[in-house]
Design a protein around this motif. Structure first.
Motif, PDB file in Angstrom:
ATOM      1  N   SER A 180       0.970  -1.298   0.147  1.00 57.05           N
ATOM      2  CA  SER A 180      -0.415   0.234  -0.141  1.00 57.05           C
ATOM      3  C   SER A 180       1.141   0.976   0.286  1.00 57.05           C
ATOM      4  O   SER A 180       0.342   2.449   0.343  1.00 57.05           O
TER       5      SER A 180
ATOM      6  N   ARG B 184       2.556  -7.573   1.719  1.00 59.95           N
ATOM      7  CA  ARG B 184       1.067  -7.959   1.606  1.00 59.95           C
ATOM      8  C   ARG B 184       0.584  -7.018   2.952  1.00 59.95           C
ATOM      9  O   ARG B 184       1.214  -7.409   4.279  1.00 59.95           O
TER      10      ARG B 184
ATOM     11  N   PRO C 231      -5.801  -8.321   6.208  1.00 59.93           N
ATOM     12  CA  PRO C 231      -7.310  -8.321   6.390  1.00 59.93           C
ATOM     13  C   PRO C 231      -7.683  -6.824   7.010  1.00 59.93           C
ATOM     14  O   PRO C 231      -8.526  -6.039   6.657  1.00 59.93           O
TER      15      PRO C 231
ATOM     16  N   SER D  25     -15.284   3.043   1.745  1.00 63.03           N
ATOM     17  CA  SER D  25     -15.674   2.138   0.461  1.00 63.03           C
ATOM     18  C   SER D  25     -16.958   2.730   0.122  1.00 63.03           C
ATOM     19  O   SER D  25     -17.623   2.922   0.905  1.00 63.03           O
TER      20      SER D  25
ATOM     21  N   ALA E  19     -18.214   1.052  -1.698  1.00 65.79           N
ATOM     22  CA  ALA E  19     -19.005  -0.603  -2.666  1.00 65.79           C
ATOM     23  C   ALA E  19     -20.109  -0.755  -2.074  1.00 65.79           C
ATOM     24  O   ALA E  19     -20.604  -1.148  -3.669  1.00 65.79           O
TER      25      ALA E  19
ATOM     26  N   SER F 217     -18.602   4.237  -8.434  1.00 65.88           N
ATOM     27  CA  SER F 217     -17.234   3.960  -8.390  1.00 65.88           C
ATOM     28  C   SER F 217     -17.132   5.478  -7.946  1.00 65.88           C
ATOM     29  O   SER F 217     -17.949   6.453  -7.885  1.00 65.88           O
TER      30      SER F 217
ATOM     31  N   GLY G 141      -5.094  -3.659  -5.030  1.00 62.50           N
ATOM     32  CA  GLY G 141      -5.783  -3.838  -6.567  1.00 62.50           C
ATOM     33  C   GLY G 141      -8.037  -4.080  -5.683  1.00 62.50           C
ATOM     34  O   GLY G 141      -8.309  -3.167  -6.419  1.00 62.50           O
ATOM     35  N   HIS G 142      -7.382  -4.899  -4.767  1.00 65.92           N
ATOM     36  CA  HIS G 142      -9.303  -5.225  -4.425  1.00 65.92           C
ATOM     37  C   HIS G 142      -9.749  -3.618  -3.649  1.00 65.92           C
ATOM     38  O   HIS G 142     -10.908  -3.824  -3.070  1.00 65.92           O
ATOM     39  N   LEU G 143      -9.003  -2.117  -3.597  1.00 63.49           N
ATOM     40  CA  LEU G 143      -8.942  -1.137  -2.752  1.00 63.49           C
ATOM     41  C   LEU G 143      -9.147  -0.515  -3.904  1.00 63.49           C
ATOM     42  O   LEU G 143      -9.302   0.828  -3.135  1.00 63.49           O
ATOM     43  N   ARG G 144      -9.771  -0.328  -4.888  1.00 68.60           N
ATOM     44  CA  ARG G 144     -10.511   0.249  -6.461  1.00 68.60           C
ATOM     45  C   ARG G 144     -11.317   0.974  -6.024  1.00 68.60           C
ATOM     46  O   ARG G 144     -11.949   1.820  -6.657  1.00 68.60           O
ATOM     47  N   ASP G 145     -12.454   0.679  -4.659  1.00 66.23           N
ATOM     48  CA  ASP G 145     -13.433   1.849  -4.084  1.00 66.23           C
ATOM     49  C   ASP G 145     -13.227   1.993  -3.170  1.00 66.23           C
ATOM     50  O   ASP G 145     -14.233   2.941  -2.669  1.00 66.23           O
TER      51      ASP G 145
ATOM     52  N   ARG H  74      -6.580   0.217 -15.055  1.00 62.98           N
ATOM     53  CA  ARG H  74      -8.326   0.117 -14.517  1.00 62.98           C
ATOM     54  C   ARG H  74      -8.982   0.963 -14.129  1.00 62.98           C
ATOM     55  O   ARG H  74     -10.549   0.036 -14.016  1.00 62.98           O
TER      56      ARG H  74
END
Lengths: 495, 455, 455, 495
Positions: free
Chosen positions: D166, D186, D189, D381, D383, D388, D416-420, D475
């Motif tokens: 990050s 990495r 969570p 988020s 999400a 978006s 990637g999984h934090l794109r929102d 992305r």
């Protein structure tokens, strides 16, 4: 209206800390009797610095200056204000000098002011200048007080000043403040001073005749030498409202025309910024015989250098507390040094060229009131259009052009039959391209006026507030037959 | 290499020679001289103006820096000068916010639709000064404290129909000169009222006596020219008794701590607004503050910003009550005011808002507190005595055991402006910007110099 | 009198104690300490920071003025210092226009919809520097001339796949140090190429010899560290022959009069942009200019402003080609550039626009002309000789008949920065701001001092 | 796009006269060989000063700064920039001093810089500082070069740097510039560094581990002491991206956490203005054992005073030509002197308070990605919404709020999984009232997003240009399935 700074107040917040740790908490009740001390809060707003900055930054954006675009406000001469003057006027040796310092500690200041007065004299054809007056109107008053003192010194009582009917409102008001009765001189159909009327009015009550030349109608008084002769023959003095000196530099000098006194407006002629309404500066020049009456101090030079002379028994006294608007005058000094004699002459040439160009291009739609060559400003009429000059001007705002000068919306008063006239002064700092863009917008509004007069009458449509009718101009209100809704008491009137 | 067209000589003329030619052609003219045909030949100037050769920007800068560099200032010297003009700290944010280009280059807001921002700053100024003065109406500025006093004197004359103006004898001498000049113009008379020799304050018996003939107004300056705070209620009572208006001219910093003159019976308050965020500027420009009761509004000179409505009924700000002004009423106007000190009023508003209620009070408290600190130290010098017994704020008069001018000259040699001479006393002002170290240093220099000059 | 809540200690914290309490309550917390619960106790600071007591604004001002007042500067001394950084006049309009609040307090224009104005100024900057350098692509700034040279060297390495960098031995010594450090990081090698002892220019035979092993680039500085203008076409020919890229690092003022390096065969041009309207600032911040051929664009570090279209197809400006940058490509980025010198680039653009084509040429001409005026006068001093025969622009090296350090010290006593020592010679720079009187005075002082020091 | 200054050019016009009458017309062709001289015009625009001023004044208004309103750009810390710093940084003894002046003529400068370095050391818990780096990323590079030099001085070759996934993009880029290979660690969570992954990655190729603490996800690394222990046991050094030091002042010091090296970002922590993208300043601090490797010069004090020391044989050399961004550093110095220790601690407290307040108020609609207490910024988020984060953020522009930090639209790279996710940093200089207004606007957009997602997707609607898709973020482009139309070559690319 945006929230005021009072609405933003959060009691107990202060700007960045102000305390002096060497003194700590001080208690005024130890020093002053209880009945002297405030018992309640003043009520000043309290905001942090960021809130302060955002509030006034936003307000600063809600204004329109010369740096934003065209500003053809006739007779107000909204020309470009050189940026280089600002840091120089803020130099520590000027900005942080105290007016009660011993005169010997300010030699650079006296030297600057002495030379500036000399330059003004050379430009205007007068012999001596005081730099004390705070603004043009204050300079007018200074000149009239000097005239008064001169008559008194000769044991003469004259209590009338003759003024053109098209003069700036400040002229009669200044005359009145100097204790004179005003009599108006009619303007001829050509827009010039009516020599007959003038001659008829000249008698031994007339102390002075006050003329603006070029006049506020943008015209040069062709008969100025003859006028001066008649005035002087009558034992009266001739005083010039020098507001329009910006069209004459290097070409003709009021002193050579026969004027005995004049004031200059530094912002009109010497590009000092108008600052949303002031401070300005209104140096006043006189012919040699009036020099003893100048206000104190007068800056002089002797073998040891430059100094302020207060030992002047015939002086009228002081027009204001100290020497003048020093930091405004510095800007005028810088402008003259940057321009030089040819530069100043070109200023006047181009100011006149621009005004005539605008007049010529617009005259098919907005005919000139007087025709012929104008000086630095042109007077055009909306009489052919189905909307008033006032409405026309307000529509220009939607096109990003500041309205020209009108009755009740500018510093010039037009005689009644000119209520549909607009006084347009482009100034020499507008390029031809800029003039063409502005002319284009005038023409567009003229076209709209014939096609959709209601669109014009209800303009502006693009600002945060809509059209506001002037408070003082009854004429204009009558013309529109609209009443100003609910005039509130002025802002300081705290309920 | 391709040649440029001839350069322009002057910096602020925008036309090239070709532009001028083309524009003249559009006018059907052949030369610039044709434009000036209305001007008779015989009055024209037949030579070039005798002015210095044009300076480029850096030559100009060097010249101005050289001139400014020869001036002493409160930055080069330790200064205790006051007398109506004071060395206060100006927060940088005041300079920053007032140098917005539109505020620098706009005209008087005759066109309110284009000027709501600057009208609002002036409106806020009016309200702040109303709170400080305790009076309901404040105009949006006059030239300076002295002309504000003189204009206000005329207001009183207009309102009362009288032409006789009483004034405290302890008004700054320069201001008296302005007042006299303005009143002379309009045919008014200024009569000075003496002070009590012990307290330094106005002598109420003198004032009572001066009211033997009716007067339009009495003008009281507080602190007065000896630094003494005047008794406003006493003056107000006498004025009321004689149906004259009371004008109080005051140092605005006192209004942070002391009761507003409006509350104490003043009908008109005037101030020199320089202490509210304006640089010393070697004499100007400054700011004339004028506040009055609502009933005097019709007689007020200058601009007023007020709330109005646009043609759709939406609230807005505009210049109001213009029927008092020269552009409408001409010779019948209350004054000839046109260009005023709008930008200085904006500075004052932003200065007050930057400090806020408690910040402004803190500054005023430091002024008075630090003045007392120095006052005490100076009175410890043998032969130095207070010139009067009345209360002071941040400026005080001392009787010295030596010649004041000689003392001042000696102090100047040590790079100290030790004050200035008033009625053969030394008037010393202290503001918040002086540190304890500076006050200690000054006190030591005072003692040393007075000691050396002997009795 | 009503008491105020407790004042806040610090100037730029906006919450009152009551605000903090209310906000904590809204969070269901009881104290500020709760907010920091994620921080383990054992690492926390258990004492107050040892820093000076808070300064109010005027105490701060006095302190800073005292510090600044002890520094000499080009305003207190007559200076002939150069060496990559030059005392040029900066039009006041540059300061004025770049101090617009939004330009001072905006972030990098990641949000183009909010930033068209500042993007446009940077876009105009890129175009102006492209015209000056003669190359098609200019980025919107790097830190300074030295880091620009080093970043550009890496560009050449990336583009050629080589790691060997040749550089003229007559690069400013500080810049060499930066170049070496940057290349050391990425595992590149810097090899210096000697100059001709007579002309002072690069020796082409040395360069030819250095190409014995393949190199990514050759870096030529002009004027070089003896003030001599280099022969760009000669270097370009050799670079082309050896398939190396030519980087020319130059004094931007020379670009007003002399052929653009891009036209003469340079693939990359870098400059220290300080002369384009940036104050001397005792070392920084300055401006790194970087221009290159279009084919090298992919390897370029830093931001690029380009024309794009919005979703409606309307033209707009935005940062483009961000795939080269660290925020997108991370370790594969061309560089780690993030914060750059955007505001300095804006200054340079406005400086160039303020002068315009002929104004910029006039300034450059005065620099060279006034340097020649002084050069001639100094060569008339017995024992003073030019250090090299090559052509110079506005800075020249002299061989003195005395110790250079001792000479400099003597001149310093007369309040003159007479230049600085390079390779035991004296390097003297002259710019447009020097008047004839100053040059005459300097020449006289040079003569007198050298005379006194004798041989 | 507005007309460019080139479009306004009128050949032959120059600003105010520049000639020096003492030298008159000079001819360069007398001094330079013809083949050296330009044969064609450069092509620079030529405008008069008023045209220049109007052009750049208008452009200056078409930007958005902290002084204009909310700027919650996460990780970029757009706090208020005190106005008092500007005139002080411009004092003649700083602004007009030449870097090649003899060191003895700049005693005030060295004293200021020496003390500033001491203050930074006290604040961060490091032992020594260099003020030379030009910006935060430059400071990172400086630190990594120092680490490299230290290993080399001990004859060790280690070529890997471990970086959080990050991290700011500058971290891996700086590592790469310093000659290191990057390996990513990495995030768990919970948003923290995965200790297991870190331990697994630690071997004798690892020169340094680079962490941002608090991380760019706004979270404090609870295990920082354990991490430091493991790193040091491995013979590696721990380097801190100190960009988020603004949340720690007076509370915890990176030096005490076990970091060996860190850089500061003066604009994030010490309120130096961001200036549309720079210049910034990135002072770099080290523990005592690394001091010999600091770049030259190092400011030192001896009996005669303060001076710049260049005689440092182990130094890495120079990171830039001269001492640092002096006039940026002066502002940081002023900020510290104004604030004092309690003021700085309050800055961090309030920064964290404000972020948590925003998180708490928005979380029902924009849930935090990691929950729990955040530090000075919160990661929320979008999400749950049908639009978006990118679209959401662009709509905020219509409400006068600067978008928060997003992938491809800010300086933080999210895995990637934090794109929102949106990283929101209100900063301590926003009042509660200002936060409430901003929160209100976020909520309004959230509501609009559910009611009229198309309105959001096509925002902003109120600016001179419409939505612009980012060039680099594939992305994001994929997410919208829209192609950026016709990407033109960059501006400098003159056809």
């Amino acid at each position: 209206m945006k929230q005021t700074i009072f609405d933003l107040s959060r009691p107990g917040v202060s700007g960045a800390g102000l305390q002096d740790p060497d003194f700590g908490e001080l208690d005024p009740s130890r020093w002053f009797d209880a009945e002297l001390l405030r018992t309640e809060l003043i009520g000043l707003p309290e905001v942090s610095e960021i809130e302060l900055v955002r509030h006034y930054t936003a307000l600063g954006h809600r204004a329109y200056g010369v740096d934003d675009g065209s500003y053809p406000l006739g007779s107000c001469t909204m020309k470009y204000n050189p940026k280089r003057h600002e840091p120089l006027a803020n130099l520590s040796g000027f900005a942080h000098a105290h007016p009660r310092q011993p005169a010997s500690t300010l030699p650079g200041l006296w030297e600057l002011l002495f030379h500036l007065a000399e330059y003004f004299a050379e430009l205007s054809g007068m012999d001596h200048f005081t730099l004390q007056p705070a603004a043009g109107a204050h300079g007018e008053l200074t000149g009239l007080m000097i005239i008064r003192a001169w008559f008194e010194s000769r044991g003469m009582k004259r209590d009338v000043v003759l003024v053109q009917d098209s003069a700036h409102g400040t002229n009669p008001a200044s005359a009145s403040m100097a204790g004179y009765r005003c009599k108006m001189i009619r303007t001829t159909p050509e827009g010039l001073t009516d020599l007959g009327t003038l001659e008829a009015a000249l008698d031994d009550s007339v102390a002075a005749v006050m003329l603006t030349n070029p006049s506020t109608l943008g015209l040069f008084e062709k008969n100025i030498r003859k006028i001066a002769e008649r005035v002087h023959e009558n034992g009266s003095l001739l005083i010039c409202d020098g507001a329009n000196m910006n069209s004459l530099m290097g070409i003709v000098r009021p002193g050579d025309m026969g004027f005995d006194v004049l004031q200059l407006n530094t912002h009109k002629t010497f590009s000092t910024p108008h600052l949303s309404g002031g401070p300005g500066s209104g140096p006043c020049g006189v012919k040699a015989f009036l020099e003893p009456f100048l206000p104190i101090p007068v800056i002089r030079r002797d073998a040891r250098g430059y100094f302020p002379d207060e030992d002047r028994p015939q002086s009228i006294g002081r027009m204001k507390s100290f020497y003048g608007h020093v930091r405004v005058l510095i800007r005028a000094y810088c402008y003259i040094l940057t321009s030089g004699s040819r530069g100043l002459r070109t200023v006047s040439e181009n100011a006149v060229l621009n005004a005539n160009y605008v007049q010529a291009r617009l005259s098919p739609y907005l005919p000139p009131v007087f025709g012929g060559t104008c000086m630095h400003e042109c007077l055009l009429s909306t009489a052919k259009l189905p909307v008033s000059a006032f409405d026309f001007a307000k529509r220009l705002i939607d096109y990003g052009v500041h309205p020209p000068t009108l009755v009740g919306a500018g510093c010039v008063y037009f005689p009644g039959h000119l209520r549909d006239a607009m006084l347009i002064e482009p100034t020499e700092t507008e390029t031809r391209e800029s003039l063409d863009r502005m002319i284009e917008k005038f023409l567009r509004v003229a076209q709209e006026a014939t096609e959709d007069p209601e669109l014009i009458r209800t303009a502006p449509h693009t600002r945060e507030v809509g059209k506001i009718l002037p408070s003082g101009s009854h004429r204009s209100q009558r013309a529109h037959e609209q009443k100003r809704p609910a005039l509130e008491p002025p802002g300081a009137d705290v309920p | 290499m391709e040649r440029h067209p001839e350069p322009l000589v002057c910096g602020y003329n925008v036309h090239r020679e070709a532009d001028r030619k083309a524009m003249l052609e559009a006018l059907g003219l052949t030369s610039i001289a044709d434009l000036f045909s209305p001007i008779p030949q015989e009055v024209r100037l037949d030579r070039e103006l005798r002015l210095p050769a044009p300076h480029n920007e850096w030559a100009l800068g060097k010249h101005l820096r050289e001139l400014a560099g020869r001036n002493a200032s409160t930055r080069s010297h330790l200064s205790f000068l006051g007398g109506g003009i004071y060395e206060h700290h100006i927060p940088a944010v005041v300079d920053s916010l007032t140098s917005s280009e539109a505020l620098l280059t706009a005209y008087t807001p005759y066109q309110p639709e284009l000027s709501q921002g600057l009208l609002q700053i002036l409106f806020e100024y009016q309200r702040m000064l109303s709170l400080l003065s305790g009076l309901r109406v404040v105009n949006s500025s006059l030239y300076d404290g002295a002309t504000a006093m003189a204009e206000a004197a005329w207001m009183a004359c207009s309102a009362t129909g009288r032409r006789r103006v009483l004034a405290s004898s302890r008004i700054w001498p320069e201001w008296k000169s302005v007042l006299e000049l303005y009143m002379r113009g309009r045919g008014g008379e200024v009569v000075y009222v003496a002070a009590d020799p012990i307290s330094g304050r106005l002598d109420p018996r003198s004032l009572q006596a001066s009211f033997a003939r009716p007067a339009a107004t009495f003008i009281l300056q507080t602190p007065n020219s000896l630094g003494i705070l005047e008794d406003i209620p006493a003056a107000a009572a006498l004025c009321r008794q004689h149906e004259a208006l009371l004008q109080v001219s005051c140092y605005p910093m006192t209004l942070a701590l002391l009761k507003p003159p409006g509350e104490l019976g003043a009908d008109i308050v005037t101030c020199e607004g320089q202490p509210l965020g304006l640089p010393l500027s070697a004499g100007g420009p400054y700011l004339g503050v004028l506040a009055c009761e609502k009933r005097l509004r019709e007689f007020m000179p200058g601009r007023l910003v007020g709330e109005v409505r646009d043609i759709h009924g939406k609230p807005a700000l505009a210049l109001v009550l213009e029927r008092r002004e020269q552009q409408v009423s001409r010779e019948k106007a209350t004054s000839n005011m046109c260009t005023n000190q709008a930008h200085q009023a904006m500075r004052a508003a932003i200065y007050l808002a930057a400090l806020g209620e408690r910040g402004f009070r803190e500054i005023a408290t430091q002024c008075a507190g630090k003045a007392r600190y120095l006052h005490e130290k100076l009175l410890a010098i043998p032969g130095v005595e207070p010139a009067a017994t009345g209360p002071f704020f941040n400026e005080f008069a001392l009787r010295l055991p030596c010649s004041v001018p000689v003392f001042l000259e000696r102090m100047l040699e040590r790079r100290v402006f030790a004050g200035f001479e008033v009625e053969e006393h030394l008037l010393v002002a202290v503001t918040e910007v002086k540190t304890r170290a500076e006050l200690d240093e000054a006190a030591a220099l005072f003692a040393e110099t007075i000691g050396a000059l002997g009795r």
